[in-house]
Design an enzyme around this catalytic site. Structure first.
Site, PDB file in Angstrom:
ATOM      1  N   LYS A 251       0.826  -1.213   0.000  1.00  0.00           N
ATOM      2  CA  LYS A 251       0.000   0.000   0.000  1.00  0.00           C
ATOM      3  C   LYS A 251       0.860   1.263   0.000  1.00  0.00           C
ATOM      4  O   LYS A 251       0.443   2.302  -0.521  1.00  0.00           O
ATOM      5  CB  LYS A 251      -0.925   0.017   1.216  1.00  0.00           C
ATOM      6  CG  LYS A 251      -2.029  -1.019   1.194  1.00  0.00           C
ATOM      7  CD  LYS A 251      -2.898  -0.890   2.439  1.00  0.00           C
ATOM      8  CE  LYS A 251      -3.994  -1.943   2.474  1.00  0.00           C
ATOM      9  NZ  LYS A 251      -4.870  -1.780   3.658  1.00  0.00           N
TER      10      LYS A 251
ATOM     11  N   ASP B 177     -10.241   2.006   2.783  1.00  0.00           N
ATOM     12  CA  ASP B 177     -10.345   1.317   4.080  1.00  0.00           C
ATOM     13  C   ASP B 177     -11.244   2.073   5.060  1.00  0.00           C
ATOM     14  O   ASP B 177     -12.186   1.518   5.611  1.00  0.00           O
ATOM     15  CB  ASP B 177      -8.956   1.117   4.691  1.00  0.00           C
ATOM     16  CG  ASP B 177      -8.148   0.050   3.972  1.00  0.00           C
ATOM     17  OD1 ASP B 177      -8.761  -0.910   3.466  1.00  0.00           O
ATOM     18  OD2 ASP B 177      -6.914   0.179   3.915  1.00  0.00           O
TER      19      ASP B 177
END
Length: 287
Positions: A71, A107
Protein backbone atom coordinates in the site's frame (compact mmCIF):
# COMPACT_ATOMS: atom_id res chain seq x y z
CA UNK A 1 -19.36 -16.42 -17.25
CA UNK A 2 -16.97 -17.69 -19.92
CA UNK A 3 -13.55 -16.05 -19.97
CA UNK A 4 -12.76 -14.85 -23.48
CA UNK A 5 -10.58 -12.32 -25.32
CA UNK A 6 -12.77 -9.45 -24.09
CA UNK A 7 -12.62 -10.33 -20.37
CA UNK A 8 -11.33 -7.52 -18.14
CA UNK A 9 -8.79 -8.58 -15.53
CA UNK A 10 -8.70 -7.28 -11.96
CA UNK A 11 -6.70 -8.59 -9.06
CA UNK A 12 -5.07 -8.44 -5.65
CA UNK A 13 -1.37 -7.72 -5.21
CA UNK A 14 -0.29 -9.06 -1.83
CA UNK A 15 2.29 -11.18 -0.02
CA UNK A 16 1.02 -13.62 1.00
CA UNK A 17 -2.26 -13.63 -0.92
CA UNK A 18 -3.68 -17.14 -0.48
CA UNK A 19 -5.90 -16.23 2.48
CA UNK A 20 -7.66 -13.34 0.76
CA UNK A 21 -11.45 -13.18 0.43
CA UNK A 22 -11.22 -10.51 -2.28
CA UNK A 23 -11.48 -12.90 -5.28
CA UNK A 24 -14.69 -14.39 -3.89
CA UNK A 25 -16.13 -10.94 -3.17
CA UNK A 26 -15.41 -9.37 -6.54
CA UNK A 27 -16.13 -12.41 -8.70
CA UNK A 28 -19.51 -12.73 -6.95
CA UNK A 29 -20.22 -9.08 -7.78
CA UNK A 30 -19.07 -9.46 -11.39
CA UNK A 31 -21.35 -12.45 -11.85
CA UNK A 32 -24.28 -10.63 -10.26
CA UNK A 33 -23.95 -7.74 -12.73
CA UNK A 34 -23.12 -10.10 -15.62
CA UNK A 35 -19.87 -8.23 -16.24
CA UNK A 36 -17.27 -9.88 -18.45
CA UNK A 37 -14.58 -9.52 -15.80
CA UNK A 38 -12.58 -11.73 -13.45
CA UNK A 39 -10.50 -11.17 -10.31
CA UNK A 40 -7.35 -13.11 -9.37
CA UNK A 41 -4.84 -12.97 -6.53
CA UNK A 42 -1.15 -12.40 -7.29
CA UNK A 43 1.63 -13.01 -4.78
CA UNK A 44 3.90 -9.97 -5.21
CA UNK A 45 6.93 -9.19 -3.08
CA UNK A 46 7.54 -5.51 -2.21
CA UNK A 47 10.75 -5.43 -4.25
CA UNK A 48 8.74 -6.47 -7.33
CA UNK A 49 5.99 -3.85 -7.09
CA UNK A 50 7.49 -1.57 -9.79
CA UNK A 51 7.62 -4.49 -12.23
CA UNK A 52 4.11 -5.54 -11.26
CA UNK A 53 2.72 -2.08 -12.08
CA UNK A 54 4.64 -1.99 -15.35
CA UNK A 55 2.97 -5.31 -16.20
CA UNK A 56 -0.40 -3.89 -15.17
CA UNK A 57 0.05 -1.06 -17.65
CA UNK A 58 1.48 -3.23 -20.42
CA UNK A 59 -1.24 -5.90 -20.20
CA UNK A 60 -4.15 -3.56 -19.54
CA UNK A 61 -5.09 -4.96 -16.13
CA UNK A 62 -8.13 -2.82 -15.29
CA UNK A 63 -7.63 -2.49 -11.54
CA UNK A 64 -6.03 -4.00 -8.45
CA UNK A 65 -6.26 -3.99 -4.68
CA UNK A 66 -3.18 -4.04 -2.47
CA UNK A 67 -2.30 -5.13 1.06
CA UNK A 68 0.52 -3.89 3.28
CA UNK A 69 3.38 -3.25 2.74
CA UNK A 70 2.50 -2.74 -0.93
CA UNK A 71 0.00 0.00 0.00
CA UNK A 72 2.93 2.34 0.63
CA UNK A 73 5.56 0.78 -1.64
CA UNK A 74 3.38 1.48 -4.68
CA UNK A 75 3.15 5.26 -4.19
CA UNK A 76 6.18 6.35 -6.28
CA UNK A 77 4.89 4.46 -9.33
CA UNK A 78 1.39 5.96 -9.58
CA UNK A 79 0.34 8.78 -11.90
CA UNK A 80 -2.31 10.20 -9.57
CA UNK A 81 -3.35 9.72 -5.94
CA UNK A 82 -6.75 10.89 -4.68
CA UNK A 83 -6.56 13.45 -1.83
CA UNK A 84 -7.54 11.20 1.11
CA UNK A 85 -5.08 8.49 0.04
CA UNK A 86 -2.37 11.13 -0.36
CA UNK A 87 -3.01 12.34 3.18
CA UNK A 88 -3.02 8.78 4.53
CA UNK A 89 0.13 7.93 2.57
CA UNK A 90 -1.19 4.58 1.39
CA UNK A 91 -3.47 3.19 -1.31
CA UNK A 92 -5.41 -0.07 -1.33
CA UNK A 93 -7.04 0.36 -4.75
CA UNK A 94 -5.66 1.28 -8.17
CA UNK A 95 -7.67 2.03 -11.30
CA UNK A 96 -6.03 1.73 -14.71
CA UNK A 97 -7.45 4.28 -17.17
CA UNK A 98 -5.73 3.55 -20.50
CA UNK A 99 -2.35 3.20 -18.83
CA UNK A 100 -2.80 5.99 -16.29
CA UNK A 101 -2.80 4.57 -12.77
CA UNK A 102 -4.72 6.34 -10.00
CA UNK A 103 -4.51 5.27 -6.35
CA UNK A 104 -7.34 5.36 -3.81
CA UNK A 105 -7.74 4.36 -0.18
CA UNK A 106 -11.13 2.84 0.65
CA UNK A 107 -10.35 1.32 4.08
CA UNK A 108 -11.74 4.14 6.21
CA UNK A 109 -14.65 4.59 3.83
CA UNK A 110 -15.42 0.92 4.40
CA UNK A 111 -15.79 1.47 8.13
CA UNK A 112 -18.04 4.51 7.70
CA UNK A 113 -20.25 2.67 5.21
CA UNK A 114 -20.39 -0.42 7.43
CA UNK A 115 -21.71 1.74 10.29
CA UNK A 116 -24.10 3.89 8.24
CA UNK A 117 -26.65 5.09 9.24
CA UNK A 118 -25.98 3.88 12.80
CA UNK A 119 -23.02 6.22 13.27
CA UNK A 120 -23.16 9.89 12.25
CA UNK A 121 -19.57 11.18 12.03
CA UNK A 122 -20.29 14.90 11.86
CA UNK A 123 -19.55 16.43 15.26
CA UNK A 124 -18.87 13.06 16.90
CA UNK A 125 -16.10 12.02 19.28
CA UNK A 126 -14.38 8.68 18.67
CA UNK A 127 -11.55 6.58 20.14
CA UNK A 128 -9.14 4.46 18.11
CA UNK A 129 -6.95 1.73 19.57
CA UNK A 130 -3.73 1.54 17.57
CA UNK A 131 -1.87 3.94 15.29
CA UNK A 132 -0.77 1.81 12.33
CA UNK A 133 -1.91 1.93 8.72
CA UNK A 134 -5.45 0.72 9.42
CA UNK A 135 -5.89 3.25 12.23
CA UNK A 136 -4.54 6.03 10.01
CA UNK A 137 -7.04 5.33 7.22
CA UNK A 138 -9.96 5.24 9.66
CA UNK A 139 -8.82 8.38 11.47
CA UNK A 140 -8.33 10.39 8.27
CA UNK A 141 -11.64 9.39 6.70
CA UNK A 142 -13.51 10.01 9.96
CA UNK A 143 -11.87 13.43 10.32
CA UNK A 144 -12.68 14.35 6.71
CA UNK A 145 -16.28 13.20 7.32
CA UNK A 146 -16.61 15.70 10.17
CA UNK A 147 -15.61 13.86 13.35
CA UNK A 148 -14.90 16.54 15.96
CA UNK A 149 -12.46 14.76 18.27
CA UNK A 150 -10.30 11.64 17.89
CA UNK A 151 -8.59 10.06 20.90
CA UNK A 152 -5.83 7.61 19.98
CA UNK A 153 -4.54 4.94 22.36
CA UNK A 154 -1.35 3.16 21.35
CA UNK A 155 1.24 0.93 22.97
CA UNK A 156 4.02 3.39 22.08
CA UNK A 157 3.61 7.16 22.27
CA UNK A 158 5.89 10.19 22.30
CA UNK A 159 8.34 11.62 19.75
CA UNK A 160 9.13 9.23 16.92
CA UNK A 161 6.13 6.97 17.57
CA UNK A 162 3.44 6.16 15.01
CA UNK A 163 0.88 7.66 17.38
CA UNK A 164 2.75 10.98 17.43
CA UNK A 165 3.09 10.95 13.64
CA UNK A 166 -0.63 10.28 13.25
CA UNK A 167 -1.49 13.09 15.64
CA UNK A 168 0.67 15.51 13.65
CA UNK A 169 -0.84 14.33 10.37
CA UNK A 170 -4.40 14.87 11.59
CA UNK A 171 -3.52 18.22 13.14
CA UNK A 172 -2.07 19.59 9.90
CA UNK A 173 -4.33 17.86 7.37
CA UNK A 174 -7.76 17.96 9.04
CA UNK A 175 -9.81 20.06 11.43
CA UNK A 176 -10.31 17.31 14.03
CA UNK A 177 -9.07 17.73 17.59
CA UNK A 178 -6.67 14.88 18.40
CA UNK A 179 -5.36 13.49 21.70
CA UNK A 180 -2.91 10.62 22.21
CA UNK A 181 -2.53 8.38 25.26
CA UNK A 182 -0.77 5.15 26.13
CA UNK A 183 -2.89 2.03 25.73
CA UNK A 184 -2.14 1.04 29.32
CA UNK A 185 -3.48 4.35 30.68
CA UNK A 186 -6.53 2.69 32.24
CA UNK A 187 -7.84 5.83 33.94
CA UNK A 188 -7.89 7.76 30.66
CA UNK A 189 -9.38 4.77 28.82
CA UNK A 190 -12.23 4.59 31.31
CA UNK A 191 -12.89 8.31 31.03
CA UNK A 192 -12.77 8.29 27.22
CA UNK A 193 -15.02 5.25 26.85
CA UNK A 194 -17.63 7.11 28.83
CA UNK A 195 -17.59 10.02 26.38
CA UNK A 196 -17.14 8.78 22.83
CA UNK A 197 -19.79 7.58 20.38
CA UNK A 198 -17.51 5.02 18.71
CA UNK A 199 -14.59 2.81 19.76
CA UNK A 200 -12.51 1.24 16.98
CA UNK A 201 -9.94 -1.49 17.56
CA UNK A 202 -7.26 -1.15 14.88
CA UNK A 203 -4.67 -3.31 16.71
CA UNK A 204 -3.95 -7.00 16.10
CA UNK A 205 -4.88 -7.90 19.67
CA UNK A 206 -7.57 -10.54 19.25
CA UNK A 207 -6.33 -12.30 16.10
CA UNK A 208 -3.64 -14.77 15.06
CA UNK A 209 -1.16 -15.45 17.85
CA UNK A 210 -2.99 -12.81 19.92
CA UNK A 211 -6.38 -14.53 19.64
CA UNK A 212 -8.23 -14.41 22.96
CA UNK A 213 -6.48 -11.21 24.03
CA UNK A 214 -8.22 -7.85 24.34
CA UNK A 215 -6.66 -4.41 23.88
CA UNK A 216 -8.71 -3.21 26.86
CA UNK A 217 -8.27 -4.12 30.53
CA UNK A 218 -10.80 -6.56 31.97
CA UNK A 219 -13.46 -5.74 32.90
CA UNK A 220 -13.71 -2.79 30.50
CA UNK A 221 -16.14 0.00 31.34
CA UNK A 222 -18.20 1.31 28.42
CA UNK A 223 -20.88 3.96 28.18
CA UNK A 224 -24.24 2.36 27.44
CA UNK A 225 -24.60 4.13 24.07
CA UNK A 226 -21.15 3.44 22.60
CA UNK A 227 -20.64 1.56 19.32
CA UNK A 228 -17.78 -0.95 19.53
CA UNK A 229 -16.15 -1.84 16.21
CA UNK A 230 -13.32 -4.39 15.95
CA UNK A 231 -11.61 -4.33 12.55
CA UNK A 232 -10.69 -8.01 13.04
CA UNK A 233 -12.97 -10.45 11.17
CA UNK A 234 -11.22 -13.74 11.96
CA UNK A 235 -12.27 -14.79 14.55
CA UNK A 236 -15.74 -13.30 14.07
CA UNK A 237 -16.08 -12.57 17.80
CA UNK A 238 -12.96 -11.32 19.53
CA UNK A 239 -12.36 -10.97 23.25
CA UNK A 240 -13.11 -7.25 22.90
CA UNK A 241 -16.51 -7.90 21.33
CA UNK A 242 -17.33 -10.55 23.94
CA UNK A 243 -16.57 -8.09 26.75
CA UNK A 244 -18.71 -5.43 25.07
CA UNK A 245 -21.67 -7.83 24.79
CA UNK A 246 -21.13 -8.94 28.39
CA UNK A 247 -21.39 -5.28 29.41
CA UNK A 248 -24.84 -5.17 27.80
CA UNK A 249 -23.92 -3.36 24.59
CA UNK A 250 -25.92 -4.21 21.49
CA UNK A 251 -24.15 -2.11 18.85
CA UNK A 252 -21.14 -4.38 18.50
CA UNK A 253 -19.49 -5.15 15.14
CA UNK A 254 -16.61 -7.21 13.76
CA UNK A 255 -14.61 -6.26 10.68
CA UNK A 256 -16.51 -8.27 8.07
CA UNK A 257 -18.76 -5.33 7.21
CA UNK A 258 -15.75 -3.06 6.74
CA UNK A 259 -14.04 -5.69 4.58
CA UNK A 260 -17.06 -5.88 2.30
CA UNK A 261 -17.67 -2.14 2.17
CA UNK A 262 -14.06 -1.23 1.35
CA UNK A 263 -14.30 -3.79 -1.45
CA UNK A 264 -17.60 -2.30 -2.54
CA UNK A 265 -15.99 1.15 -2.77
CA UNK A 266 -13.22 -0.28 -4.97
CA UNK A 267 -15.79 -2.11 -7.11
CA UNK A 268 -17.67 1.17 -7.66
CA UNK A 269 -14.45 2.97 -8.61
CA UNK A 270 -13.66 0.32 -11.21
CA UNK A 271 -17.07 -0.44 -12.67
CA UNK A 272 -19.48 2.31 -11.64
CA UNK A 273 -21.74 -0.43 -10.25
CA UNK A 274 -22.87 -1.14 -6.70
CA UNK A 275 -21.59 -4.31 -5.07
CA UNK A 276 -24.46 -6.65 -4.03
CA UNK A 277 -23.66 -6.40 -0.32
CA UNK A 278 -26.12 -9.00 1.00
CA UNK A 279 -25.10 -11.58 -1.60
CA UNK A 280 -21.39 -11.06 -0.98
CA UNK A 281 -21.86 -11.26 2.80
CA UNK A 282 -23.77 -14.53 2.40
CA UNK A 283 -20.95 -15.97 0.27
CA UNK A 284 -18.26 -14.91 2.74
CA UNK A 285 -20.12 -16.38 5.69
CA UNK A 286 -20.21 -19.76 3.93
CA UNK A 287 -16.40 -19.78 3.56
Amino acid sequence: MVIDAKTKLYGLLAHPCQHSMSPLMHNTAFAHHQLNSTYLAFDVLPENIEAALAGMRAMGVAGVNLSMPLKTAVLPYLDDIEPAAKLIGAVNTIKNDHGRLTGYNTDGLGLLQALAPEFEPKGAQIAILGAGGAAKSVAVHCALAGVKKITIFNRHIGPGSRADALQQLLATGTEAEVEVYALDNTAQLKQTLGQVALLVNATNLGMGTYEGQSPLPTPAVFSKDIIVFDMIYAPRETALLKSARAAGLTRVHNGIGMLIQQGAAAFKIWTGEEMPISLVKEKLELN
